[in-house]
Design an enzyme around this catalytic site. Structure first.
Site, PDB file in Angstrom:
ATOM      1  N   GLY A 134     -15.358  75.964  81.241  1.00 21.38           N
ATOM      2  CA  GLY A 134     -15.332  74.698  80.530  1.00 21.38           C
ATOM      3  C   GLY A 134     -14.879  73.588  81.445  1.00 21.38           C
ATOM      4  O   GLY A 134     -15.668  72.982  82.164  1.00 21.38           O
ATOM      5  N   ARG A 242     -18.583  59.654  79.401  1.00 19.87           N
ATOM      6  CA  ARG A 242     -17.294  59.376  78.756  1.00 19.87           C
ATOM      7  C   ARG A 242     -17.263  57.980  78.150  1.00 19.87           C
ATOM      8  O   ARG A 242     -16.542  57.732  77.177  1.00 19.87           O
ATOM      9  CB  ARG A 242     -16.157  59.573  79.764  1.00 19.87           C
ATOM     10  CG  ARG A 242     -15.888  61.038  80.024  1.00 19.87           C
ATOM     11  CD  ARG A 242     -14.997  61.308  81.211  1.00 19.87           C
ATOM     12  NE  ARG A 242     -14.922  62.751  81.439  1.00 19.87           N
ATOM     13  CZ  ARG A 242     -14.715  63.329  82.606  1.00 19.87           C
ATOM     14  NH1 ARG A 242     -14.549  62.583  83.687  1.00 19.87           N
ATOM     15  NH2 ARG A 242     -14.674  64.639  82.709  1.00 19.87           N
ATOM     16  N   GLU A 365     -16.791  66.794  77.136  1.00 27.13           N
ATOM     17  CA  GLU A 365     -16.922  65.857  78.265  1.00 27.13           C
ATOM     18  C   GLU A 365     -15.554  65.560  78.881  1.00 27.13           C
ATOM     19  O   GLU A 365     -15.267  64.427  79.289  1.00 27.13           O
ATOM     20  CB  GLU A 365     -17.662  64.588  77.845  1.00 27.13           C
ATOM     21  CG  GLU A 365     -19.098  64.900  77.435  1.00 27.13           C
ATOM     22  CD  GLU A 365     -19.991  63.690  77.400  1.00 27.13           C
ATOM     23  OE1 GLU A 365     -19.778  62.757  78.192  1.00 27.13           O
ATOM     24  OE2 GLU A 365     -20.925  63.695  76.584  1.00 27.13           O
TER      25      GLU A 365
END
Length: 386
Positions: A134, A242, A365
């Site tokens: 991740g 983002r 993200e």
């Protein structure tokens, strides 16, 4: 409303108005139904394309709409206000995939994919996260092995937005001991599979999937950028992404606040509207301040990009905006649910959905913890991530 308009051009205001009207007529009336069914109506993709929302900032020659990043942020906020699941379609297909192709793709790749993505004829997904990888994207295990003029990709990806809807998967795979390379993988390729993930806490309407690559063969012409340079491509895309997540988070928070303000003036207790109680106004005032601050941070990053800043220049500012806005969305939606009392706990009202949708914004993200480490590294010069 003045603070929301300050510094915007008339064109930017018009774009936001168009997005708001679309959200109010074609998303808000159906968002709770989509949430219960765990599926957004796929026809929404074509409508997003027709309005140009899937082509914002992409050159017109590829079917895009020549607007600035701030305009894209204004649209993304409105979509987040309507339904984060719909906002995610745009943030990923346009923000992570189409913009990355526009930035790094060959002319042939741009001609092949961008008109499809901007029109809504195709949707893209960003295949980076894996079952065991991740935050530490550099440790991904999906591999691509060169075989003559082709690459053979094997591995798996997890939590991929648009995964079961996508026509192309922007896939990141290891092509050496340390190198990662990006590929544009058509999802109808033999050996490619996509399985939808159900039972999510929030973003239930979004098509989130687990992807499988069983010796998927693609030509070298599907490679995006140079061999071994894919991680930089991915990180640059996430810096841009983002900004979109921050804008969507502002939209969720604004929707929560709007619902709570409206309810507080309609709901009566002890013979008067609950809006007249000081502690209710405290919840609303704290929420309004948080929303305004997150919006200003997000707009500032967008203006940096429009002024010519590159991903490395605005990466920390994007992390600040994403961190503040995503945590704001959780805090504000939770405060606004409190205004509703027990009614906020049932889906007759939308605030429970806002809270559930907001929660994931602090995870994907880049988690809030990763954003703090990025900000801390910039402040101290010390990398605490490794």
């Amino acid at each position: 409303m003045f603070s929301r308009d300050f510094g915007l051009t008339q064109t930017q205001r018009d774009i936001r108005t168009m997005a708001a009207e679309f959200v109010d007529t074609e998303i808000v009336p159906y968002s709770q139904e989509w949430d219960r069914a765990e599926r957004v109506d796929s026809a929404i993709v074509k409508r997003l394309g027709e309005l140009g929302f899937l082509g914002l900032t992409i050159p017109e020659q590829y079917g895009g709409v020549d607007v600035d990043v701030l305009s894209y942020v204004l649209v993304t906020e409105e979509l987040g206000r309507g339904d984060s699941s719909v906002r995610g379609i745009v943030s990923v297909s346009l923000g992570l995939v189409a913009k990355t192709i526009a930035a790094h793709g060959s002319e042939e790749q741009k001609q092949e994919w961008l008109p499809q993505l901007t029109s809504g004829d195709a949707v893209g997904c960003f295949a980076l996260t894996e079952p065991g990888t991740g935050s530490d994207a550099a440790s991904l295990s999906t591999r691509a092995v060169r075989d003559g003029d082709d690459w053979v990709i094997s591995g798996g990806k997890m939590f991929i937005t648009n995964g079961t809807w996508a026509k192309v998967a922007l896939t990141f795979a290891r092509t050496g001991e340390t190198g990662i390379t990006a590929f544009l993988v058509p999802t109808d390729s033999p050996g490619f599979t996509a399985s939808e993930i159900h039972g999510k806490l929030g973003l239930r309407g979004q098509a989130t999937a687990e992807l499988g690559y069983d010796a998927v063969r693609v030509p070298d012409s599907a490679r995006l950028g140079q061999v071994g340079k894919g991680l930089g491509i991915a990180l640059g895309a996430l810096s841009r992404g983002r900004i979109s997540v921050a804008a969507g988070a502002v939209g969720v928070a604004q929707a929560s606040l709007d619902a709570a303000v409206r309810y507080s003036t309609e709901r009566t207790q002890f013979g008067k509207p609950i809006a007249s109680f000081q502690l209710v106004q405290e919840l609303l005032a704290d929420s309004a301040v948080d929303v305004m601050a997150s919006r200003l941070l997000t707009h500032q990053v967008a203006r940096m990009v429009d002024a010519g800043a590159g991903p490395k220049d605005y990466a920390v500012d994007a992390s600040v905006a994403k961190y503040h806005a995503s945590e704001t969305a959780v805090r504000v939606s939770n405060n606004c649910l409190q205004v509703f009392g027990g009614y906020g706990f049932i889906d007759e009202y939308p605030v429970g959905k806002y809270l559930r949708d907001a929660r994931v914004l602090t995870l994907y993200e880049g988690t809030s913890q990763v954003q703090k480490l990025i900000i801390g590294r910039d402040l101290t010069g010390v990398d605490a991530m490794f």
